[in-house]
Design an enzyme around this catalytic site. Structure first.
Site, short mmCIF file in Angstrom:
data_model
loop_
_atom_site.label_atom_id
_atom_site.label_comp_id
_atom_site.label_asym_id
_atom_site.label_seq_id
_atom_site.Cartn_x
_atom_site.Cartn_y
_atom_site.Cartn_z
N ASP A 8 0.87 -1.18 0.00
CA ASP A 8 0.00 0.00 0.00
C ASP A 8 0.92 1.24 0.00
O ASP A 8 2.14 1.13 -0.16
CB ASP A 8 -0.98 -0.03 1.17
CG ASP A 8 -0.33 0.23 2.52
OD1 ASP A 8 0.92 0.32 2.60
OD2 ASP A 8 -1.07 0.34 3.53
N HIS A 9 0.33 2.42 0.21
CA HIS A 9 1.12 3.65 0.21
C HIS A 9 2.13 3.67 1.35
O HIS A 9 3.23 4.21 1.22
CB HIS A 9 0.19 4.87 0.30
CG HIS A 9 -0.74 4.82 1.46
ND1 HIS A 9 -1.79 3.92 1.52
CD2 HIS A 9 -0.76 5.50 2.64
CE1 HIS A 9 -2.43 4.06 2.68
NE2 HIS A 9 -1.82 5.02 3.37
N CYS A 65 3.23 -3.05 4.03
CA CYS A 65 2.35 -1.93 4.38
C CYS A 65 3.08 -1.16 5.48
O CYS A 65 4.27 -1.38 5.71
CB CYS A 65 0.94 -2.37 4.76
SG CYS A 65 0.77 -3.27 6.31
N GLY A 66 2.42 -0.24 6.15
CA GLY A 66 3.11 0.58 7.14
C GLY A 66 3.76 -0.27 8.22
O GLY A 66 4.96 -0.13 8.50
N THR A 67 2.99 -1.15 8.81
CA THR A 67 3.51 -2.04 9.86
C THR A 67 3.79 -3.45 9.36
O THR A 67 4.46 -4.22 10.04
CB THR A 67 2.48 -2.18 11.00
OG1 THR A 67 1.27 -2.71 10.42
CG2 THR A 67 2.21 -0.84 11.67
N GLY A 68 3.21 -3.80 8.24
CA GLY A 68 3.23 -5.18 7.75
C GLY A 68 2.09 -6.01 8.33
O GLY A 68 1.83 -7.12 7.85
N GLY A 70 -1.40 -5.36 8.73
CA GLY A 70 -2.67 -5.44 7.98
C GLY A 70 -2.53 -6.28 6.73
O GLY A 70 -3.38 -7.15 6.46
N HIS A 98 10.78 -23.78 8.42
CA HIS A 98 9.85 -24.51 9.29
C HIS A 98 8.38 -24.33 8.90
O HIS A 98 7.58 -25.25 9.12
CB HIS A 98 10.03 -24.06 10.75
CG HIS A 98 11.29 -24.60 11.37
ND1 HIS A 98 11.55 -24.51 12.72
CD2 HIS A 98 12.36 -25.24 10.83
CE1 HIS A 98 12.71 -25.07 12.99
NE2 HIS A 98 13.24 -25.51 11.85
N ASN A 99 8.04 -23.17 8.40
CA ASN A 99 6.62 -22.89 8.13
C ASN A 99 6.26 -22.96 6.65
O ASN A 99 5.09 -22.80 6.29
CB ASN A 99 6.23 -21.51 8.68
CG ASN A 99 6.71 -21.30 10.11
OD1 ASN A 99 7.55 -20.44 10.38
ND2 ASN A 99 6.22 -22.12 11.03
N ARG A 109 7.20 1.25 7.62
CA ARG A 109 7.45 2.32 8.59
C ARG A 109 8.18 1.78 9.82
O ARG A 109 8.33 2.48 10.82
CB ARG A 109 6.12 2.95 9.01
CG ARG A 109 5.43 3.68 7.85
CD ARG A 109 4.03 4.12 8.21
NE ARG A 109 3.38 4.78 7.08
CZ ARG A 109 2.07 4.91 6.94
NH1 ARG A 109 1.25 4.40 7.85
NH2 ARG A 109 1.57 5.52 5.89
N ARG A 132 9.23 -33.28 10.21
CA ARG A 132 8.21 -32.98 11.22
C ARG A 132 7.51 -31.65 10.94
O ARG A 132 6.36 -31.45 11.33
CB ARG A 132 8.82 -32.98 12.63
CG ARG A 132 9.81 -31.86 12.88
CD ARG A 132 10.51 -32.02 14.23
NE ARG A 132 11.33 -30.88 14.58
CZ ARG A 132 12.56 -30.65 14.10
NH1 ARG A 132 13.07 -31.48 13.21
NH2 ARG A 132 13.25 -29.61 14.49
N HIS A 133 8.21 -30.79 10.22
CA HIS A 133 7.60 -29.49 9.91
C HIS A 133 6.49 -29.65 8.86
O HIS A 133 5.52 -28.89 8.85
CB HIS A 133 8.66 -28.50 9.45
CG HIS A 133 9.75 -28.34 10.45
ND1 HIS A 133 9.51 -27.79 11.69
CD2 HIS A 133 11.05 -28.70 10.43
CE1 HIS A 133 10.64 -27.80 12.38
NE2 HIS A 133 11.58 -28.35 11.65
N ARG A 136 3.30 -30.43 10.56
CA ARG A 136 2.70 -29.25 11.19
C ARG A 136 2.08 -28.32 10.16
O ARG A 136 0.98 -27.78 10.37
CB ARG A 136 3.77 -28.52 12.01
CG ARG A 136 4.21 -29.38 13.19
CD ARG A 136 5.54 -28.97 13.77
NE ARG A 136 5.95 -29.91 14.80
CZ ARG A 136 7.19 -30.01 15.27
NH1 ARG A 136 8.14 -29.21 14.81
NH2 ARG A 136 7.48 -30.89 16.21
C1 RB5 Z 1 -1.98 2.84 6.37
O1 RB5 Z 1 -1.94 4.10 6.95
C2 RB5 Z 1 -1.61 1.77 7.41
O2 RB5 Z 1 -2.67 1.57 8.26
C3 RB5 Z 1 -1.21 0.49 6.72
O3 RB5 Z 1 -0.13 0.73 5.88
C4 RB5 Z 1 -0.78 -0.65 7.61
O4 RB5 Z 1 0.17 -0.24 8.54
C5 RB5 Z 1 -1.86 -1.45 8.22
O5 RB5 Z 1 -1.64 -2.47 8.88
#
Ligand code: RB5
Length: 148
Positions: A8-9, A65-68, A70, A98-99, A109, A132-133, A136
């Site tokens: 995303d942005h 994404c910003g945090t990864g 979502g 493993h996964n 971010r 074993r993996h 699972r």
């Molecule tokens: C967008 O502002 C932000 O919410 C998205 O990039 C992400 O961090 C969501 O998990």
């Protein structure tokens, strides 16, 4: 190995860095967007990358994404996708070994670009160990298929 990338942005800048990094290594990639800083919705891009990987069109996916968070949640809703949110190289390696993760999610971010590239390299280099993996991972697939 063919790789699908998307963001995303909030992940655009890091996704661009990763795209260039993979291109420099000669790895074939497709960039599913987003392509500008206009605000978009991360599930749309997680879905595009994940469906392409689930269909077998690409071997692995990298989403940002910003945090990864979502986009990783969105990717894991696509049948056949095991998406791991990674902020360190050890986890990225283990996600493959493993996964049998077929997608990793990164926080644009959260991570510096050099660390993010090392995470991507660790993920792509490692191979699923099976054994074993496999049992699972099969249980995860059973949950997905509502067979438990
Ligand atoms: C967008 O502002 C932000 O919410 C998205 O990039 C992400 O961090 C969501 O998990």
């Amino acid at each position: 190995m063919k790789i699908a990338v998307g963001s995303d942005h909030g992940g655009l800048e890091l996704k661009e860095e990763i795209r260039k990094h993979l291109e420099d290594k000669g790895i074939p990639i497709k960039d599913f967007g987003t392509y500008s800083e206009d605000s978009v919705d991360y599930p749309d891009f997680g879905k595009k990358v994940s469906e392409a990987v689930a269909k077998g069109e690409y071997d692995k996916g990298i989403v940002v994404c910003g945090t990864g968070i979502g986009i990783s949640i969105a990717c894991n809703k696509v049948k056949g996708i095991r998406c791991a949110l990674c902020s360190d190289t050890y986890s990225a390696k283990m996600a493959s070994m493993h996964n049998n993760a077929n997608v990793i999610a990164l926080g644009g971010r959260v991570l510096g670009k050099d660390l993010a590239k090392e995470i991507v390299d660790s993920f792509l280099k490692a191979e699923f160990e099976g054994g074993r993996h496999e049992r699972r991972v099969d249980k995860i697939i059973d949950i997905e298929n509502n067979m438990l």
